[in-house]
Design a protein around this motif. Structure first.
Motif, PDB file in Angstrom:
ATOM      1  N   VAL A 161       0.844  -1.199   0.000  1.00  0.00           N
ATOM      2  CA  VAL A 161       0.000   0.000   0.000  1.00  0.00           C
ATOM      3  C   VAL A 161       0.878   1.248   0.000  1.00  0.00           C
ATOM      4  O   VAL A 161       0.626   2.216  -0.743  1.00  0.00           O
ATOM      5  CB  VAL A 161      -0.949   0.004   1.215  1.00  0.00           C
ATOM      6  N   LEU A 162       1.907   1.238   0.838  1.00  0.00           N
ATOM      7  CA  LEU A 162       2.818   2.388   0.898  1.00  0.00           C
ATOM      8  C   LEU A 162       3.514   2.590  -0.437  1.00  0.00           C
ATOM      9  O   LEU A 162       3.700   3.732  -0.887  1.00  0.00           O
ATOM     10  CB  LEU A 162       3.846   2.168   2.014  1.00  0.00           C
ATOM     11  N   GLN A 163       3.893   1.519  -1.091  1.00  0.00           N
ATOM     12  CA  GLN A 163       4.518   1.618  -2.408  1.00  0.00           C
ATOM     13  C   GLN A 163       3.598   2.329  -3.391  1.00  0.00           C
ATOM     14  O   GLN A 163       4.023   3.264  -4.095  1.00  0.00           O
ATOM     15  CB  GLN A 163       4.861   0.215  -2.918  1.00  0.00           C
ATOM     16  N   ARG A 164       2.333   1.915  -3.446  1.00  0.00           N
ATOM     17  CA  ARG A 164       1.385   2.558  -4.361  1.00  0.00           C
ATOM     18  C   ARG A 164       1.170   4.018  -3.974  1.00  0.00           C
ATOM     19  O   ARG A 164       1.120   4.903  -4.841  1.00  0.00           O
ATOM     20  CB  ARG A 164       0.055   1.804  -4.346  1.00  0.00           C
ATOM     21  N   GLN A 165       1.056   4.282  -2.686  1.00  0.00           N
ATOM     22  CA  GLN A 165       0.817   5.643  -2.207  1.00  0.00           C
ATOM     23  C   GLN A 165       1.985   6.559  -2.562  1.00  0.00           C
ATOM     24  O   GLN A 165       1.800   7.673  -3.069  1.00  0.00           O
ATOM     25  CB  GLN A 165       0.620   5.591  -0.686  1.00  0.00           C
ATOM     26  N   GLU A 166       3.191   6.094  -2.321  1.00  0.00           N
ATOM     27  CA  GLU A 166       4.372   6.926  -2.590  1.00  0.00           C
ATOM     28  C   GLU A 166       4.579   7.121  -4.092  1.00  0.00           C
ATOM     29  O   GLU A 166       4.973   8.204  -4.527  1.00  0.00           O
ATOM     30  CB  GLU A 166       5.614   6.290  -1.956  1.00  0.00           C
ATOM     31  N   ARG A 167       4.303   6.086  -4.860  1.00  0.00           N
ATOM     32  CA  ARG A 167       4.481   6.217  -6.309  1.00  0.00           C
ATOM     33  C   ARG A 167       3.540   7.275  -6.878  1.00  0.00           C
ATOM     34  O   ARG A 167       3.940   8.090  -7.717  1.00  0.00           O
ATOM     35  CB  ARG A 167       4.235   4.879  -7.002  1.00  0.00           C
ATOM     36  N   VAL A 168       2.285   7.259  -6.416  1.00  0.00           N
ATOM     37  CA  VAL A 168       1.328   8.252  -6.895  1.00  0.00           C
ATOM     38  C   VAL A 168       1.772   9.653  -6.491  1.00  0.00           C
ATOM     39  O   VAL A 168       1.787  10.591  -7.299  1.00  0.00           O
ATOM     40  CB  VAL A 168      -0.088   7.954  -6.349  1.00  0.00           C
ATOM     41  N   THR A 169       2.160   9.813  -5.218  1.00  0.00           N
ATOM     42  CA  THR A 169       2.566  11.125  -4.711  1.00  0.00           C
ATOM     43  C   THR A 169       3.808  11.637  -5.422  1.00  0.00           C
ATOM     44  O   THR A 169       3.863  12.781  -5.880  1.00  0.00           O
ATOM     45  CB  THR A 169       2.823  11.050  -3.200  1.00  0.00           C
ATOM     46  N   ARG A 170       4.842  10.796  -5.513  1.00  0.00           N
ATOM     47  CA  ARG A 170       6.109  11.236  -6.104  1.00  0.00           C
ATOM     48  C   ARG A 170       5.956  11.448  -7.607  1.00  0.00           C
ATOM     49  O   ARG A 170       6.543  12.374  -8.163  1.00  0.00           O
ATOM     50  CB  ARG A 170       7.193  10.200  -5.835  1.00  0.00           C
ATOM     51  N   HIS A 171       5.185  10.597  -8.255  1.00  0.00           N
ATOM     52  CA  HIS A 171       4.997  10.723  -9.696  1.00  0.00           C
ATOM     53  C   HIS A 171       4.314  12.053 -10.030  1.00  0.00           C
ATOM     54  O   HIS A 171       4.728  12.763 -10.951  1.00  0.00           O
ATOM     55  CB  HIS A 171       4.157   9.556 -10.217  1.00  0.00           C
ATOM     56  N   ALA A 172       3.313  12.402  -9.238  1.00  0.00           N
ATOM     57  CA  ALA A 172       2.586  13.639  -9.514  1.00  0.00           C
ATOM     58  C   ALA A 172       3.440  14.871  -9.289  1.00  0.00           C
ATOM     59  O   ALA A 172       3.245  15.907  -9.931  1.00  0.00           O
ATOM     60  CB  ALA A 172       1.330  13.695  -8.645  1.00  0.00           C
ATOM     61  N   SER A 173       4.407  14.774  -8.356  1.00  0.00           N
ATOM     62  CA  SER A 173       5.213  15.945  -8.021  1.00  0.00           C
ATOM     63  C   SER A 173       6.419  16.135  -8.943  1.00  0.00           C
ATOM     64  O   SER A 173       7.074  17.169  -8.910  1.00  0.00           O
ATOM     65  CB  SER A 173       5.703  15.833  -6.570  1.00  0.00           C
TER      66      SER A 173
END
Length: 376
Positions: A161-173
């Protein structure tokens, strides 16, 4: 203390320990050989960060279901601290491969970084492997192997879950030009890995203990009487005699105990058993004692659901289970532990064992190796 305050306190404590030198990052990348030893116990394995993959790839195999509450708790802790604070416990079949041989060589010939004794009588030793050639050889040996989650299902689910969450956050930024590598992949970050202890189950067979049940609302006399319609029942005046008989009995078998002796259930009626077990599960799953307990004994023989409200759990300790049964006027159901090969086979087939079926040990000790995303 509010939950969020606990998470921020953990983050601040971790930062303070790193700042003051209580915790110190290793100066170079390492894998760690970890040994636990004591009376009748010797387990060696490797601690490192494991790449996180979709469960559908059947590389890391869960054998238990997870529930949302513990995942939410661990996600908040990992997100706030930006760290893996303890390793999960994975088993793999090493086949006398390079990793297993190197683990034994390191533990037998090199000086440990850490040696500590704990109150459970175990000695914990830790060695760092920093030689790039040795690390590469270990990675090559482990690359195509499967691993079973022995302990840490909720933490592994949280890693994902953390992997998906961080990927979305970092990708968007990220600026558009930096969102993909030249090969078209999303760049890997520290959240794409999770801290784990890997143990070769062939070289170091795990200690798989049973988890017993206590049913407070079911008097022993009534439990035995109902069981006689579907099982062969043998009566014992003493718990010790019943436990010996259970150990020798062919599965499926259960020992019922409480205020008045012990009673061994064996040889279930094959027609009733076959009718009760779900057709959409494998024969291996349907043969597990915990499956038969949850699908046949509890709902059919005793007319109750296998849930946390009706059935209480006691890990390992038969005496404690019987004491609780006597205290509550209920029935203790004593089980034999599952076989490791059965758990592996069920997991490899994509199934999950019933709740509270396994207790693998010895588990890695918390605090020896931590992994922070900032340092990773």
């Amino acid at each position: 203390m509010p939950l969020q305050s606990r998470y921020t306190e953990a983050r601040d404590t971790l930062r303070a320990w790193l700042g003051s030198g209580v915790l110190a990052p290793d100066p170079e990348p390492a894998l760690y050989v970890y040994e636990q030893s004591g009376p009748g116990v010797l387990q060696r394995g490797l601690i490192g960060d494991v790449g996180l993959v979709d469960p559908g790839e059947h590389i890391v195999l869960p054998h238990e279901d997870v529930v949302p509450g513990p995942i939410a708790d661990r996600l908040a802790l990992m997100s706030t601290t930006q760290a893996n604070l303890e390793p999960i416990f994975l088993l793999y079949e090493g086949g006398d491969g390079t990793a297993t041989r190197l683990v034994d060589e390191v533990a037998s010939t090199r000086t440990p970084l850490v040696s500590a004794h704990t109150e459970d009588g175990l000695t914990h030793r830790l060695w760092a492997i920093t030689d790039p050639a040795e690390i590469a050889a270990i990675n090559a040996d482990l690359h195509d192997r499967q691993a079973l989650i022995a302990d840490g299902h909720h933490r592994y689910a949280t890693y994902r879950v953390l992997q998906r969450q961080e990927r979305v956050t970092r990708h968007a930024s990220r600026p558009p030009a930096e969102r993909l590598t030249p090969s078209g992949d999303v760049p890997l970050g520290p959240w794409d890995f999770g801290l784990a202890l890997l143990v070769d189950s062939a070289a170091y067979p795990p200690d798989l203990k049973a988890i017993h049940r206590v049913i407070p609302g079911l008097p022993l006399e009534e439990a035995v009487a109902r069981a006689k319609g579907a099982w062969r029942v043998q009566d014992y005046s003493e718990l010790a005699l019943g436990l010996t008989a259970l150990e020798r009995a062919q599965e499926p078998a259960f020992l019922l105990a409480g205020a008045d002796g012990a009673h061994l259930l064996t040889d279930p009626d094959p027609v009733q058993l076959a009718r009760a077990m779900p057709a959409d599960h494998s024969d291996r799953w349907n043969s597990l004692n915990t499956s038969i307990l949850s699908e046949f004994v509890l709902p059919v023989v005793w007319g109750m659901r296998d849930d946390e409200h009706a059935v209480r759990i006691v890990h390992h300790d038969t005496e404690a289970a019987v004491r609780l049964a006597r205290h509550t006027g209920g029935t203790a159901v004593i089980l034999k532990p599952l076989a490791v090969e059965d758990v592996l086979a069920v997991a490899a087939g994509g199934e999950r064992v019933p709740r509270k079926s396994t207790s693998f040990g010895p588990k890695p000790r918390t605090g020896l190796v931590l992994r922070t995303f900032a340092i990773d």
